[in-house]
Motif scaffolding. Structure first.
Motif, PDB file in Angstrom:
ATOM      1  N   UNK A  48       0.801  -1.218   0.000  1.00 42.31           N
ATOM      2  CA  UNK A  48       0.000   0.000   0.000  1.00 42.31           C
ATOM      3  C   UNK A  48       0.836   1.271   0.000  1.00 42.31           C
ATOM      4  N   UNK A  49       2.156   1.140   0.215  1.00 39.50           N
ATOM      5  CA  UNK A  49       2.986   2.351   0.243  1.00 39.50           C
ATOM      6  C   UNK A  49       3.127   2.962  -1.147  1.00 39.50           C
ATOM      7  N   UNK A  50       2.908   2.164  -2.169  1.00 42.58           N
ATOM      8  CA  UNK A  50       2.982   2.670  -3.542  1.00 42.58           C
ATOM      9  C   UNK A  50       1.576   2.818  -4.103  1.00 42.58           C
ATOM     10  N   UNK A  51       1.298   3.972  -4.602  1.00 43.57           N
ATOM     11  CA  UNK A  51      -0.006   4.210  -5.217  1.00 43.57           C
ATOM     12  C   UNK A  51      -0.066   3.463  -6.547  1.00 43.57           C
ATOM     13  N   UNK A  52      -1.261   3.069  -6.950  1.00 48.05           N
ATOM     14  CA  UNK A  52      -1.444   2.281  -8.162  1.00 48.05           C
ATOM     15  C   UNK A  52      -0.833   2.958  -9.385  1.00 48.05           C
ATOM     16  N   UNK A  53      -1.128   4.237  -9.608  1.00 48.59           N
ATOM     17  CA  UNK A  53      -0.581   4.927 -10.778  1.00 48.59           C
ATOM     18  C   UNK A  53       0.938   5.003 -10.711  1.00 48.59           C
ATOM     19  N   UNK A  54       1.469   5.218  -9.511  1.00 48.20           N
ATOM     20  CA  UNK A  54       2.921   5.258  -9.346  1.00 48.20           C
ATOM     21  C   UNK A  54       3.572   3.935  -9.706  1.00 48.20           C
ATOM     22  N   UNK A  55       2.922   2.840  -9.349  1.00 48.94           N
ATOM     23  CA  UNK A  55       3.456   1.521  -9.684  1.00 48.94           C
ATOM     24  C   UNK A  55       3.433   1.297 -11.190  1.00 48.94           C
ATOM     25  N   UNK A  56       2.363   1.725 -11.854  1.00 49.26           N
ATOM     26  CA  UNK A  56       2.315   1.602 -13.320  1.00 49.26           C
ATOM     27  C   UNK A  56       3.381   2.482 -13.971  1.00 49.26           C
ATOM     28  N   UNK A  57       3.629   3.669 -13.420  1.00 54.02           N
ATOM     29  CA  UNK A  57       4.703   4.517 -13.941  1.00 54.02           C
ATOM     30  C   UNK A  57       6.048   3.795 -13.792  1.00 54.02           C
ATOM     31  N   UNK A  58       6.223   3.111 -12.674  1.00 55.05           N
ATOM     32  CA  UNK A  58       7.451   2.363 -12.444  1.00 55.05           C
ATOM     33  C   UNK A  58       7.585   1.220 -13.453  1.00 55.05           C
ATOM     34  N   UNK A  59       6.499   0.537 -13.739  1.00 57.12           N
ATOM     35  CA  UNK A  59       6.519  -0.518 -14.768  1.00 57.12           C
ATOM     36  C   UNK A  59       6.955   0.084 -16.108  1.00 57.12           C
ATOM     37  N   UNK A  60       6.405   1.239 -16.467  1.00 60.91           N
ATOM     38  CA  UNK A  60       6.799   1.898 -17.718  1.00 60.91           C
ATOM     39  C   UNK A  60       8.287   2.213 -17.723  1.00 60.91           C
ATOM     40  N   UNK A  61       8.797   2.705 -16.589  1.00 62.09           N
ATOM     41  CA  UNK A  61      10.216   3.062 -16.519  1.00 62.09           C
ATOM     42  C   UNK A  61      11.094   1.815 -16.617  1.00 62.09           C
ATOM     43  N   UNK A  62      10.699   0.744 -15.942  1.00 63.26           N
ATOM     44  CA  UNK A  62      11.452  -0.505 -16.018  1.00 63.26           C
ATOM     45  C   UNK A  62      11.497  -1.003 -17.460  1.00 63.26           C
ATOM     46  N   UNK A  63      10.387  -0.893 -18.145  1.00 63.58           N
ATOM     47  CA  UNK A  63      10.337  -1.301 -19.564  1.00 63.58           C
ATOM     48  C   UNK A  63      11.287  -0.465 -20.426  1.00 63.58           C
ATOM     49  N   UNK A  64      11.492   0.783 -20.061  1.00 61.40           N
ATOM     50  CA  UNK A  64      12.324   1.675 -20.885  1.00 61.40           C
ATOM     51  C   UNK A  64      13.794   1.281 -20.866  1.00 61.40           C
ATOM     52  N   UNK A  65      14.252   0.514 -19.885  1.00 63.52           N
ATOM     53  CA  UNK A  65      15.655   0.133 -19.834  1.00 63.52           C
ATOM     54  C   UNK A  65      16.063  -0.722 -21.044  1.00 63.52           C
ATOM     55  N   UNK A  66      15.228  -1.646 -21.447  1.00 63.94           N
ATOM     56  CA  UNK A  66      15.550  -2.516 -22.580  1.00 63.94           C
ATOM     57  C   UNK A  66      15.533  -1.752 -23.896  1.00 63.94           C
ATOM     58  N   UNK A  67      14.766  -0.680 -23.953  1.00 61.09           N
ATOM     59  CA  UNK A  67      14.650   0.091 -25.197  1.00 61.09           C
ATOM     60  C   UNK A  67      15.864   0.987 -25.426  1.00 61.09           C
ATOM     61  N   UNK A  68      16.611   1.261 -24.354  1.00 60.16           N
ATOM     62  CA  UNK A  68      17.759   2.170 -24.481  1.00 60.16           C
ATOM     63  C   UNK A  68      19.064   1.435 -24.707  1.00 60.16           C
ATOM     64  N   UNK A  69      19.034   0.136 -24.749  1.00 62.97           N
ATOM     65  CA  UNK A  69      20.246  -0.658 -24.893  1.00 62.97           C
ATOM     66  C   UNK A  69      20.741  -0.647 -26.311  1.00 62.97           C
TER      67      UNK A  69
END
Length: 138
Positions: free
Chosen positions: A117-138
């Motif tokens: 519960x410490x992470x808000x739902x939208x914040x967690x989805x933003x984090x998923x988006x950011x994690x996904x961006x790592x593979x795109x920058x390689x």
């Protein structure tokens, strides 16, 4: 005088952490980690806009980089946990759906504690988006 205040502050922080962890049972990994199908099939409602990625990067910097690495390669300063994924590897990214990443962040996995519960739902989805961006920058 300032040096003494800094030392007292550090000691109080360590003492608080010790009390926090005392009495908590260590999380033992189950034989098999299963993500419920309804969680795995969940779609990310947040588009990976520059704003979303910036918000995800901020959360990542606070909560994840120390173990997962500043660049997502799994080589953070405290990467002593087993099985830390390399987010820059496209095969790692393809192996998980957005819903699975969301679930792992919310519930934890192995030695990784849950955000819960410490992470808000939208914040967690933003984090998923950011994690996904790592593979795109390689």
């Amino acid at each position: 005088m300032l040096k003494h205040l800094a030392m007292v502050s550090v000691l109080l922080t360590l003492l608080g952490a010790a009390f926090h962890w005392q009495g908590q049972t260590p999380k033992t990994p189950s034989a098999e980690y299963k993500i419920p199908p309804e969680a795995a099939s969940q779609t990310n409602p947040v588009k990976p806009t520059p704003e979303s990625l910036a918000r995800g990067k901020k959360i990542y910097g606070y909560d994840c980089a120390v173990r997962h690495g500043k660049n997502g390669d799994g080589k953070g300063d405290m990467s002593d946990m087993k099985g830390i994924p390399d987010f820059t590897d496209p095969t790692v990214q393809k192996a998980r759906t957005d819903g699975e990443w969301f679930y792992v962040i919310q519930k934890g996995k192995g030695e990784m504690p849950p955000e819960g519960d410490s992470a808000k739902t939208e914040g967690t989805w933003n984090l998923v988006n950011y994690i996904r961006s790592f593979a795109k920058t390689k």
